[in-house]
Enzyme design. Structure first.
Site, PDB file in Angstrom:
ATOM      1  N   LYS A   1      32.903  -0.332  20.989  1.00  0.00           N
ATOM      2  CA  LYS A   1      34.363  -0.181  21.120  1.00  0.00           C
ATOM      3  C   LYS A   1      35.073  -1.011  20.056  1.00  0.00           C
ATOM      4  CE  LYS A   1      33.959   0.883  26.010  1.00  0.00           C
ATOM      5  NZ  LYS A   1      33.974   0.458  27.406  1.00  0.00           N
TER       6      LYS A   1
ATOM      7  N   GLN B   1      35.405  -4.797  30.645  1.00  0.00           N
ATOM      8  CA  GLN B   1      34.171  -4.020  30.748  1.00  0.00           C
ATOM      9  C   GLN B   1      33.562  -4.174  32.146  1.00  0.00           C
ATOM     10  OE1 GLN B   1      33.167  -1.896  28.433  1.00  0.00           O
ATOM     11  NE2 GLN B   1      31.341  -1.278  29.534  1.00  0.00           N
TER      12      GLN B   1
ATOM     13  N   ASP C   1      42.053   2.195  30.026  1.00  0.00           N
ATOM     14  CA  ASP C   1      40.937   2.824  30.745  1.00  0.00           C
ATOM     15  C   ASP C   1      41.455   3.891  31.719  1.00  0.00           C
ATOM     16  OD1 ASP C   1      38.226   2.265  30.371  1.00  0.00           O
ATOM     17  OD2 ASP C   1      38.389   0.288  31.307  1.00  0.00           O
TER      18      ASP C   1
HETATM   19  N1  GUN Z   1      31.551   0.511  32.105  1.00  0.00           N
HETATM   20  C1  GUN Z   1      30.969   1.728  31.939  1.00  0.00           C
HETATM   21  N2  GUN Z   1      31.893   2.645  31.569  1.00  0.00           N
HETATM   22  C2  GUN Z   1      33.071   1.992  31.489  1.00  0.00           C
HETATM   23  C3  GUN Z   1      34.373   2.405  31.121  1.00  0.00           C
HETATM   24  O1  GUN Z   1      34.663   3.570  30.816  1.00  0.00           O
HETATM   25  N3  GUN Z   1      35.331   1.421  31.150  1.00  0.00           N
HETATM   26  C4  GUN Z   1      35.055   0.138  31.491  1.00  0.00           C
HETATM   27  N4  GUN Z   1      36.058  -0.742  31.503  1.00  0.00           N
HETATM   28  N5  GUN Z   1      33.839  -0.262  31.840  1.00  0.00           N
HETATM   29  C5  GUN Z   1      32.864   0.657  31.831  1.00  0.00           C
END
Ligand code: GUN
Length: 296
Positions: A54, A98, A121
């Site tokens: 990311k 995350q 998100d």
């Molecule tokens: N962990 C696995 N997928 C995601 C996601 O799309 N967003 C976040 N914040 N954590 C994750």
């Protein structure tokens, strides 16, 4: 019929190119960089690799990006305070915590603490509610990516029978809500199958578009689909190691069998996966524009 492959890498690349240009315009016209902070608690290897990807992508697009690593034993109170700091930081437009978080931290409480305007998100209940009523600012990233794959591959969603396998909050429920809206790239008739569904094949055989997020390999096999179906496979299952020591992946669909009947199908890897991070970037650009009062 052998299915056309829906190339998530290529579609993600196109969208990133568009976002790079939008970012350059924001810089030139408004002297503003979309700002994204990714907060990582602990060192879960999968989370480290997602967050690294990311960060890398956000830098490539020209964002102001911050990686905030916190120790595994950070308290819930400290984490909530940190989020509050970023809620009040004008250089940050998107906050991503995350998941999963360590057990001593209440995940729901943390997600609720993020300012909905910075919730790139799309997990905050305010944004979930807006999505359900068709007024979304931010769609959750994986379902938004699925919708883009369909639109950009020329699949007709309007009027289609869409069957979703899986009812998670991150994929199944939101993609069903997104595709049933009376909007462009949607307006489908949607059915959701789950572990309580009596006869799953009855439903999957009716699907013009089948979206599978079941969380296990071979959840859908060739005998469960009709000729010409479009299949979106959201599954990521680790099934060993490649000769180069990388994780070997497969989706939730029996790819080799189903591709003989489908008109189009996403591969795993290289289908839905590359879209998720790209849609996070799209949401961050949108958050920056909303902060400037630009709506579209
Ligand atoms: N962990 C696995 N997928 C995601 C996601 O799309 N967003 C976040 N914040 N954590 C994750």
């Amino acid at each position: 019929m052998t299915a056309k492959l829906i190339n998530g890498n290529e579609i993600a690349r196109q969208i990133r190119e568009e976002l790079k240009q939008e970012t350059a315009i924001l810089k030139e016209k408004y002297s503003m960089e979309p700002g994204l902070v990714t907060i990582l608690v602990g060192q879960n290897p999968a989370s480290v690799s997602y967050v690294t990807a990311k960060q890398k992508t956000s830098k490539e697009l020209g964002f102001y990006s911050l990686q905030d690593n916190q120790p595994e034993d950070i308290t819930e109170e400290q984490l909530l305070k940190l989020i509050e700091q970023y809620n009040n930081d004008p250089k940050i437009h998107g906050i991503l915590v995350q998941l999963p978080l360590p057990k001593h931290i209440n995940e729901t409480k943390v997600l609720y603490a993020i300012d909905p305007k910075k919730d790139v998100d799309g997990f905050h209940p305010v944004n979930v509610g807006k999505m359900v009523i068709g007024e979304a600012d931010y769609l959750p990233c994986t379902p938004a990516g699925i919708q883009q794959l369909l639109i950009r591959s020329g699949v007709k969603v309007d009027g289609a029978e869409v069957v979703v396998v899986g009812r998670s909050n991150i994929v199944g429920k939101p993609i069903a809500n997104i595709l049933l809206q009376k909007q462009k790239g949607a307006n489908a008739t949607v059915t959701i199958c789950h572990t309580g569904t009596k006869d799953m094949a009855f439903h999957t055989k009716r699907a013009d578009i089948l979206i599978v997020a079941a969380g296990k390999p071979n959840a859908v096999t060739a005998d469960m689909v009709k000729e010409g179906v479009v299949v979106i496979d959201v599954g990521v299952n680790r099934i060993g190691m490649t000769a180069e020591g990388k994780a070997k992946l497969c989706g939730d669909v029996d790819f080799e069998g189903v591709r003989e009947k489908a008109s189009a199908i996403t591969p795993v890897p290289g289908g839905v996966g590359p879209m998720t991070i790209t849609m996070l970037m799209m949401n961050t650009v949108k958050a920056a524009k909303l902060a400037l009062g630009i709506k579209s």
